[in-house]
Design a protein around this motif. Structure first.
Motif, PDB file in Angstrom:
ATOM      1  N   ARG A  12      -9.684  -3.114  -0.140  1.00 21.05           N
ATOM      2  CA  ARG A  12      -9.061  -1.784  -0.158  1.00 21.05           C
ATOM      3  C   ARG A  12      -8.711  -1.315   1.248  1.00 21.05           C
ATOM      4  O   ARG A  12      -7.643  -0.746   1.472  1.00 21.05           O
ATOM      5  N   SER A  24      -4.763  -1.072   2.336  1.00 18.14           N
ATOM      6  CA  SER A  24      -4.232   0.279   2.536  1.00 18.14           C
ATOM      7  C   SER A  24      -3.288   0.337   3.734  1.00 18.14           C
ATOM      8  O   SER A  24      -2.431   1.222   3.808  1.00 18.14           O
ATOM      9  N   ASN A  25      -3.408  -0.602   4.659  1.00 19.96           N
ATOM     10  CA  ASN A  25      -2.571  -0.578   5.864  1.00 19.96           C
ATOM     11  C   ASN A  25      -1.069  -0.604   5.577  1.00 19.96           C
ATOM     12  O   ASN A  25      -0.336   0.192   6.151  1.00 19.96           O
ATOM     13  N   VAL A  42       0.612   0.484   3.056  1.00 25.79           N
ATOM     14  CA  VAL A  42       1.020   1.776   2.500  1.00 25.79           C
ATOM     15  C   VAL A  42       1.084   2.820   3.610  1.00 25.79           C
ATOM     16  O   VAL A  42       2.062   3.571   3.726  1.00 25.79           O
ATOM     17  N   HIS A  72     -13.234   5.226   5.291  1.00 22.01           N
ATOM     18  CA  HIS A  72     -12.191   6.187   4.968  1.00 22.01           C
ATOM     19  C   HIS A  72     -11.442   6.574   6.230  1.00 22.01           C
ATOM     20  O   HIS A  72     -11.903   6.326   7.342  1.00 22.01           O
TER      21      HIS A  72
END
Length: 169
Positions: free
Chosen positions: A96, A100-101, A103, A139
């Protein structure tokens, strides 16, 4: 080059074979300054000091536009994904973080005069480790984009990639 416990990184603007799993294994657990300067030496040193001192540590990546800050952060995440203890649950957390990078880059990268895929954002990413040194979560605390780019771009530059991707879709 090493300057104390800092690493000065320069973008060579070409693909170099220095970010391989073999390189990761070479720098894992090696004393700082024992091998030539490398991003993996910084990542490994921060991780090992965190584990031995049971204290928070950070890696600050700074530099001018096009210096490779975004690439450096991805390489550090990949290093931890390969070298830290793992379980199936932890692999999901790592995936995850790594996935996420793209996006975030679509929302925060734009074409500039100096770089067709320039990061026009800053982020503060926090990765949590358990007492055994395994990553258990992470996060992004801050994600700051270049707001002026939303309404105005200099001649020859473009808005954030996401606007064009949405229009093409």
């Amino acid at each position: 080059t090493y300057i104390g416990s800092l690493l000065v990184s320069v973008n060579p603007y070409q693909e170099l074979d220095i970010y391989t799993v073999t390189q990761m294994k070479l720098y894992r657990g090696v004393n700082f300054f024992e091998l030539p300067p490398h991003l993996y030496a910084i990542a490994d040193n921060a991780y090992r000091v965190m584990c031995s001192e049971y204290n928070n540590h950070f890696i600050l990546i700074s530099g001018e536009s096009g210096a490779g800050k975004t690439e450096a952060s991805k390489k550090i995440l990949q290093y931890y994904a390969v070298t830290c203890p793992t379980t199936e649950q932890l692999q999901t957390v790592r995936d995850r973080l790594l996935l996420s990078n793209p996006v975030l880059e679509a929302f925060g990268n734009a074409k500039t005069l100096r770089n067709d895929n320039s990061s026009r954002f800053g982020k503060y990413m926090d990765i949590q480790f358990d007492f055994k040194g395994a990553p258990v979560g992470g996060h992004i605390l801050s994600y700051l984009i270049e707001k002026s780019r939303v309404v105005h771009q200099n001649h020859g530059e473009r808005n954030f990639h996401i606007f064009y991707q949405l229009l093409e879709g």
